[in-house]
Design an enzyme around this catalytic site. Sequence first.
Site, PDB file in Angstrom:
ATOM      1  N   SER A  27     -15.419  26.293 -13.625  1.00  0.00           N
ATOM      2  CA  SER A  27     -15.032  27.307 -12.646  1.00  0.00           C
ATOM      3  C   SER A  27     -13.716  27.973 -13.039  1.00  0.00           C
ATOM      4  O   SER A  27     -13.345  28.997 -12.478  1.00  0.00           O
ATOM      5  CB  SER A  27     -14.864  26.656 -11.270  1.00  0.00           C
ATOM      6  OG  SER A  27     -13.683  25.872 -11.260  1.00  0.00           O
ATOM      7  N   GLY A  28     -13.008  27.354 -13.960  1.00  0.00           N
ATOM      8  CA  GLY A  28     -11.692  27.902 -14.328  1.00  0.00           C
ATOM      9  C   GLY A  28     -10.564  27.161 -13.649  1.00  0.00           C
ATOM     10  O   GLY A  28      -9.395  27.363 -13.959  1.00  0.00           O
ATOM     11  N   LYS A  45      -5.439  14.664  -6.602  1.00  0.00           N
ATOM     12  CA  LYS A  45      -5.273  15.975  -7.241  1.00  0.00           C
ATOM     13  C   LYS A  45      -4.058  16.005  -8.175  1.00  0.00           C
ATOM     14  O   LYS A  45      -4.131  16.533  -9.293  1.00  0.00           O
ATOM     15  CB  LYS A  45      -5.118  17.051  -6.157  1.00  0.00           C
ATOM     16  CG  LYS A  45      -5.122  18.465  -6.679  1.00  0.00           C
ATOM     17  CD  LYS A  45      -6.524  18.927  -6.941  1.00  0.00           C
ATOM     18  CE  LYS A  45      -6.570  20.347  -7.451  1.00  0.00           C
ATOM     19  NZ  LYS A  45      -7.947  20.844  -7.510  1.00  0.00           N
ATOM     20  N   ASP A  53      -9.837  21.048 -12.020  1.00  0.00           N
ATOM     21  CA  ASP A  53     -10.764  19.916 -11.977  1.00  0.00           C
ATOM     22  C   ASP A  53     -11.876  20.069 -13.013  1.00  0.00           C
ATOM     23  O   ASP A  53     -12.125  19.174 -13.815  1.00  0.00           O
ATOM     24  CB  ASP A  53     -11.402  19.772 -10.582  1.00  0.00           C
ATOM     25  CG  ASP A  53     -10.359  19.548  -9.497  1.00  0.00           C
ATOM     26  OD1 ASP A  53      -9.195  19.297  -9.851  1.00  0.00           O
ATOM     27  OD2 ASP A  53     -10.716  19.644  -8.316  1.00  0.00           O
ATOM     28  N   SER A  54     -12.560  21.212 -12.976  1.00  0.00           N
ATOM     29  CA  SER A  54     -13.686  21.355 -13.900  1.00  0.00           C
ATOM     30  C   SER A  54     -13.198  21.462 -15.343  1.00  0.00           C
ATOM     31  O   SER A  54     -13.877  21.025 -16.266  1.00  0.00           O
ATOM     32  CB  SER A  54     -14.575  22.540 -13.517  1.00  0.00           C
ATOM     33  OG  SER A  54     -13.905  23.755 -13.692  1.00  0.00           O
ATOM     34  N   CYS A 103       3.476  -1.480   9.914  1.00  0.00           N
ATOM     35  CA  CYS A 103       3.260  -1.085  11.302  1.00  0.00           C
ATOM     36  C   CYS A 103       2.111  -1.880  11.940  1.00  0.00           C
ATOM     37  O   CYS A 103       2.252  -3.075  12.137  1.00  0.00           O
ATOM     38  CB  CYS A 103       3.044   0.430  11.356  1.00  0.00           C
ATOM     39  SG  CYS A 103       3.532   1.142  12.915  1.00  0.00           S
ATOM     40  N   TYR A 104       0.962  -1.268  12.220  1.00  0.00           N
ATOM     41  CA  TYR A 104      -0.158  -1.997  12.803  1.00  0.00           C
ATOM     42  C   TYR A 104      -0.517  -3.208  11.930  1.00  0.00           C
ATOM     43  O   TYR A 104      -0.859  -4.278  12.431  1.00  0.00           O
ATOM     44  CB  TYR A 104      -1.367  -1.059  12.936  1.00  0.00           C
ATOM     45  CG  TYR A 104      -2.586  -1.663  13.612  1.00  0.00           C
ATOM     46  CD1 TYR A 104      -2.644  -1.789  14.989  1.00  0.00           C
ATOM     47  CD2 TYR A 104      -3.679  -2.091  12.857  1.00  0.00           C
ATOM     48  CE1 TYR A 104      -3.760  -2.332  15.605  1.00  0.00           C
ATOM     49  CE2 TYR A 104      -4.804  -2.629  13.470  1.00  0.00           C
ATOM     50  CZ  TYR A 104      -4.843  -2.741  14.844  1.00  0.00           C
ATOM     51  OH  TYR A 104      -5.949  -3.271  15.458  1.00  0.00           O
ATOM     52  N   GLU A 108       6.371   4.677   2.774  1.00  0.00           N
ATOM     53  CA  GLU A 108       5.649   5.608   1.912  1.00  0.00           C
ATOM     54  C   GLU A 108       5.983   7.075   2.169  1.00  0.00           C
ATOM     55  O   GLU A 108       5.698   7.923   1.343  1.00  0.00           O
ATOM     56  CB  GLU A 108       4.128   5.393   2.058  1.00  0.00           C
ATOM     57  CG  GLU A 108       3.521   5.769   3.419  1.00  0.00           C
ATOM     58  CD  GLU A 108       3.657   4.683   4.488  1.00  0.00           C
ATOM     59  OE1 GLU A 108       4.463   3.756   4.294  1.00  0.00           O
ATOM     60  OE2 GLU A 108       2.985   4.781   5.524  1.00  0.00           O
ATOM     61  N   HIS A 162       7.731   3.186   7.852  1.00  0.00           N
ATOM     62  CA  HIS A 162       6.791   3.671   6.829  1.00  0.00           C
ATOM     63  C   HIS A 162       7.528   3.959   5.520  1.00  0.00           C
ATOM     64  O   HIS A 162       8.067   5.056   5.345  1.00  0.00           O
ATOM     65  CB  HIS A 162       6.080   4.932   7.328  1.00  0.00           C
ATOM     66  CG  HIS A 162       5.080   4.626   8.392  1.00  0.00           C
ATOM     67  ND1 HIS A 162       3.797   4.213   8.117  1.00  0.00           N
ATOM     68  CD2 HIS A 162       5.199   4.618   9.747  1.00  0.00           C
ATOM     69  CE1 HIS A 162       3.158   3.982   9.241  1.00  0.00           C
ATOM     70  NE2 HIS A 162       3.985   4.219  10.245  1.00  0.00           N
ATOM     71  N   GLY A 196      -2.147   2.004  11.873  1.00  0.00           N
ATOM     72  CA  GLY A 196      -3.352   2.491  12.546  1.00  0.00           C
ATOM     73  C   GLY A 196      -2.985   2.947  13.940  1.00  0.00           C
ATOM     74  O   GLY A 196      -1.879   2.667  14.415  1.00  0.00           O
TER      75      GLY A 196
END
Length: 535
Positions: free
Chosen positions: A239-240, A391, A243-244, A98-99, A187, A185, A71
Amino acid sequence: MTPQTAPAQSTQPVGDVNRQTIVILDFGSQYSQLIARRIRETQVYSEILSYRTSAEQLRKLQPKGIIISGGPNSVYDSGVPHCDPEIWHLGVPVLGICYGMHLMVQQLGGEVKRAERAEYGKSSLTIDDPTDLLTNVEDGSIMWMSHGDSVVRLPEGFDILAHTQNTPCAAIADHQSKIYGVQFHPEVVHSEGGIALIRNFVYHICNCEPTWTTETFVEEAVREIRGQVGDKRVLLALSGGVDSSTLAFLLHKAIGDQLVCMFIDQGFMRKNEPERLVKLFRDQFHIPVSYVDARERFLQAVEGVVDPEEKRRLIGHEFIKVFEEESTRLGPFDYLAQGTLYPDVIESANTNIDPQTGERVAVKIKSHHNVGGLPSNLRFKLVEPLRRLFKDEVREVARNVGLPDEIVNRHPFPGPGLAIRIIGEITEERLEILRDADFILRQEINRQQLYHHFWQAFAVLLPLRSVGVMGDQRTYAYPVVLRIITSEDGMTADWARVPYDFLETVSNRIVNEVRGVNRVAYDVTSKPPATIEWE
Ligand code: XMP
């Protein structure tokens, strides 16, 4: 120092509490989502919750492990966010980053001070205890550091696992209580051995099993959709995009023809795209799609309009009208399917909850549907089966359920489509020209297998004419601009250094094959200062 605002996330998870979960308590680190993604990459589910989540709430959730994020604050300043100190005594393994490590040290009786030398960037890690958390992390590994504070005294029961030149306590552990802290970190991609460390924590310290897979996600999503909507009808606007399309697949698997998919063709899609999309869903997935031909209406709505914002507004407005009419014609519907993703959920503090049912309701449709807001009398309940996914996880699900590569890895495409790639007034003739030029560009990109190198690649039509010569004829025609960019996230972008031969082929083909174009230019501007789209 003034404490910085802490994130306003929920203390309630979106996932299934019965699943093996690593909970991340977020103290405002820019890397919290990255930590969650890294853990999920090890096939263990992970959720980000507010730092305010109490030990009691966590006890009920029964996570397999807890990560306390970094943070922007210093733990010794007043008014900075703290976690419930009972968390250290839950008997659940904890990793403070870290924090998060500083909080752990301070709350357990150690001391944190401003470091004599802050450390930002890469640092070489010297390993003092190569077991446990640091198994398979090589001595001398480069780790990514970003801190101005350091642990100067360890709490009782803690040992040092590793140090760097400037940081004596770079990794620490209370082995007995399974409480760990790292100053770096693990990650971020620059940290060598970071993934090994995360795997050690997840598998060897928290004893997780690899239960977060596409198969289990699809099974659970289907079960949840059925549980939520029962025998009610659901509307989905395709929508193509990935996601949709993934949504359509999951919902159809769950509720069959209670799902109605609608595709509104506003006439601003790329060449052949609407036909291919509808055909793909009908023929390959046996999901019927209600095709709404609204091309004429949209063209009329933007007739004579030059201002980009006005274009977007009018297109959004028209979309709502068509959406309302069609949903009434095909309805009634109780639910609207929406492709909300996990980052949308954790970032939207202003989620709209229906006070009566407690369900999320639509007051805003995602921008890919091209709508700024829905009228208040059209309040659907939402079904959001992707709300737990990042995503890249949506893409993985899409790939595994058999959606074609052209959808799985489709470049971002703006809701208003080609309308914002024709500068100035939109006419049928200009749309036709742009569609053809864009088609050639995409054909050549695919032919030369360059698609995956770019974030986006498209053509833009300028509303002016210049002089050319073809054969013995003087021409006076439109220029087309090619915009091909690389980017990590669309926030910043650079123009792609494509081979000259490639540009030559595309340019020759466009000028020769697209009537009305006699000049091709290449956009060599990064974002910022330019935007990716021209309007
Ligand atoms: P800009 O042009 O702002 O674009 O640099 C950043 C990214 O957003 C996409 N974009 C849109 N996407 N609806 C969308 O769904 C829109 O109205 C819209 N406008 C821009 C753009 O293609 C790029 O990926």
